[in-house]
Motif scaffolding. Structure first.
Motif, PDB file in Angstrom:
ATOM      1  N   GLN A 198       0.840  -1.190   0.000  1.00  0.00           N
ATOM      2  CA  GLN A 198       0.000   0.000   0.000  1.00  0.00           C
ATOM      3  C   GLN A 198       0.878   1.244   0.000  1.00  0.00           C
ATOM      4  OE1 GLN A 198      -2.818   1.245  -0.367  1.00  0.00           O
ATOM      5  NE2 GLN A 198      -2.408   3.262   0.439  1.00  0.00           N
TER       6      GLN A 198
ATOM      7  N   SER B 269     -11.416  -0.285  -1.039  1.00  0.00           N
ATOM      8  CA  SER B 269     -10.428  -0.855  -0.123  1.00  0.00           C
ATOM      9  C   SER B 269      -9.817  -2.142  -0.666  1.00  0.00           C
ATOM     10  CB  SER B 269     -11.076  -1.137   1.237  1.00  0.00           C
ATOM     11  OG  SER B 269     -12.134  -2.078   1.110  1.00  0.00           O
TER      12      SER B 269
ATOM     13  N   VAL C 185      -7.106  -1.050  -2.952  1.00  0.00           N
ATOM     14  CA  VAL C 185      -5.997  -0.544  -2.145  1.00  0.00           C
ATOM     15  C   VAL C 185      -5.183  -1.690  -1.594  1.00  0.00           C
ATOM     16  CG1 VAL C 185      -5.436   0.640   0.000  1.00  0.00           C
ATOM     17  CG2 VAL C 185      -7.104   1.629  -1.544  1.00  0.00           C
ATOM     18  N   ALA C 186      -5.857  -2.737  -1.142  1.00  0.00           N
ATOM     19  CA  ALA C 186      -5.170  -3.879  -0.554  1.00  0.00           C
ATOM     20  C   ALA C 186      -4.301  -4.595  -1.563  1.00  0.00           C
ATOM     21  CB  ALA C 186      -6.191  -4.864   0.023  1.00  0.00           C
TER      22      ALA C 186
ATOM     23  N   PHE D  43      -5.992  -7.541   3.330  1.00  0.00           N
ATOM     24  CA  PHE D  43      -5.272  -6.281   3.170  1.00  0.00           C
ATOM     25  C   PHE D  43      -3.846  -6.416   3.700  1.00  0.00           C
ATOM     26  CE2 PHE D  43      -3.906  -2.259   5.134  1.00  0.00           C
ATOM     27  CZ  PHE D  43      -3.782  -1.503   3.980  1.00  0.00           C
TER      28      PHE D  43
ATOM     29  N   THR E 238      -5.770  -0.271   8.887  1.00  0.00           N
ATOM     30  CA  THR E 238      -6.911  -0.556   8.026  1.00  0.00           C
ATOM     31  C   THR E 238      -6.688   0.106   6.670  1.00  0.00           C
ATOM     32  OG1 THR E 238      -8.104   1.431   8.703  1.00  0.00           O
ATOM     33  CG2 THR E 238      -8.439  -0.574  10.037  1.00  0.00           C
ATOM     34  N   PRO E 239      -7.420  -0.327   5.631  1.00  0.00           N
ATOM     35  CA  PRO E 239      -7.306   0.344   4.329  1.00  0.00           C
ATOM     36  C   PRO E 239      -7.586   1.839   4.424  1.00  0.00           C
ATOM     37  CG  PRO E 239      -8.444  -1.743   4.079  1.00  0.00           C
ATOM     38  CD  PRO E 239      -8.279  -1.534   5.554  1.00  0.00           C
TER      39      PRO E 239
ATOM     40  N   GLU F 217      -4.783   5.021   3.549  1.00  0.00           N
ATOM     41  CA  GLU F 217      -4.979   6.091   2.579  1.00  0.00           C
ATOM     42  C   GLU F 217      -4.235   7.370   2.981  1.00  0.00           C
ATOM     43  OE1 GLU F 217      -6.454   6.309  -0.258  1.00  0.00           O
ATOM     44  OE2 GLU F 217      -7.788   4.597  -0.448  1.00  0.00           O
TER      45      GLU F 217
END
Length: 255
Positions: free
Chosen positions: A164, A175, A178-179, A213, A232-233, A237
């Protein structure tokens, strides 16, 4: 077939000699599980008898039967590694062999070190502990191959792992995307799983799965389940450069 046993007259007796013996055997085992892994896999035929993986002091390796004499001249590696070869996922089986190989290496080293003093054994262990173990070397070799897209300036030309990085991720990705390093989750799931099949979590040792993730540390370049490092996703960020817990707490890391 010549095996890894050492005649009593040639057994290492000093800290330096035992460490040299350990290093050679370790190098052989790492080679068996990395550059020579296909040959090693083929030799571990489940239809054969109990087989062991030996690392030799000269840096070579071999798959052979255990010693017939009881007790053997040296501690024996894990017996019957070949029986589990086809009953497990290949990467899981190799990881298990690597962990057992590390245990065997320490057994042999401290078998030789039994006559040494407590301080000498402590110094020997310190030297051994400065080397990456077989399991770590196997994982790092995979990571090195994955990082082959980094040019001489240190800038990555492509994302070959599920890392990430918010500067690589378009802001409207979900998400799951993103993962998976900023790519849509359903683009080529099977191909991505195969590409990252030997990426291990730096915390729990779990193997990469596209359904989870993951985040990569920009300092040590290891990979982690988001849940293992409590990221966490959504949190990811907003992270420009991620430091894992070990690197964040290490005094050796320059801020």
């Amino acid at each position: 077939m010549e095996t890894a046993r050492a005649p009593a007259s040639t057994r290492p007796r000093s800290v330096e000699a035992i460490y040299k013996d350990f290093s050679g055997r370790r190098d052989g085992l790492v080679r068996a599980l990395t550059s020579d892994v296909d040959d090693f896999f083929d030799l571990c035929d489940p239809d054969k008898e109990n087989l062991c993986l030996y690392g030799n002091a000269d840096g070579s390796w071999e798959v052979s039967l255990p010693a017939e004499e009881v007790p053997p001249e040296l501690p024996e590696p894990a017996l019957g590694i070949n029986f589990a070869r086809n009953g497990m996922n290949r990467r899981d089986w190799l990881s298990l062999v690597a962990v057992h190989s590390d245990s065997w290496l320490l057994s042999v080293a401290f078998f030789f070190a039994a006559p040494l003093s407590a301080n000498e054994r402590k110094r020997l262990f310190s030297l051994i502990n400065d080397l990456p173990n077989v399991y770590e070397s196997m994982v790092d070799r995979k990571h090195s191959r994955d990082r082959s897209g980094v040019d001489s300036s240190g800038k990555s030309r492509s994302l070959s792992k599920p890392k990430q990085r918010t500067d690589d991720v378009p802001p409207k990705k979900n998400s799951r995307a993103v993962a998976r390093g900023g790519r849509e989750e359903d683009d080529d799931e099977d191909g991505d799983d195969e590409e990252h099949s030997e990426t291990f979590c730096g915390t729990c040792g779990g193997i990469y799965s596209a359904s989870e993730f993951w985040i990569g540390c920009d300092i040590c370049e290891r990979w982690f389940h988001g849940k293992c490092v409590r990221i966490t996703p959504a949190k990811a960020e907003h992270i420009k450069h991620y430091k894992c817990p070990d690197c964040s707490s290490s005094k050796k890391i320059r801020q």
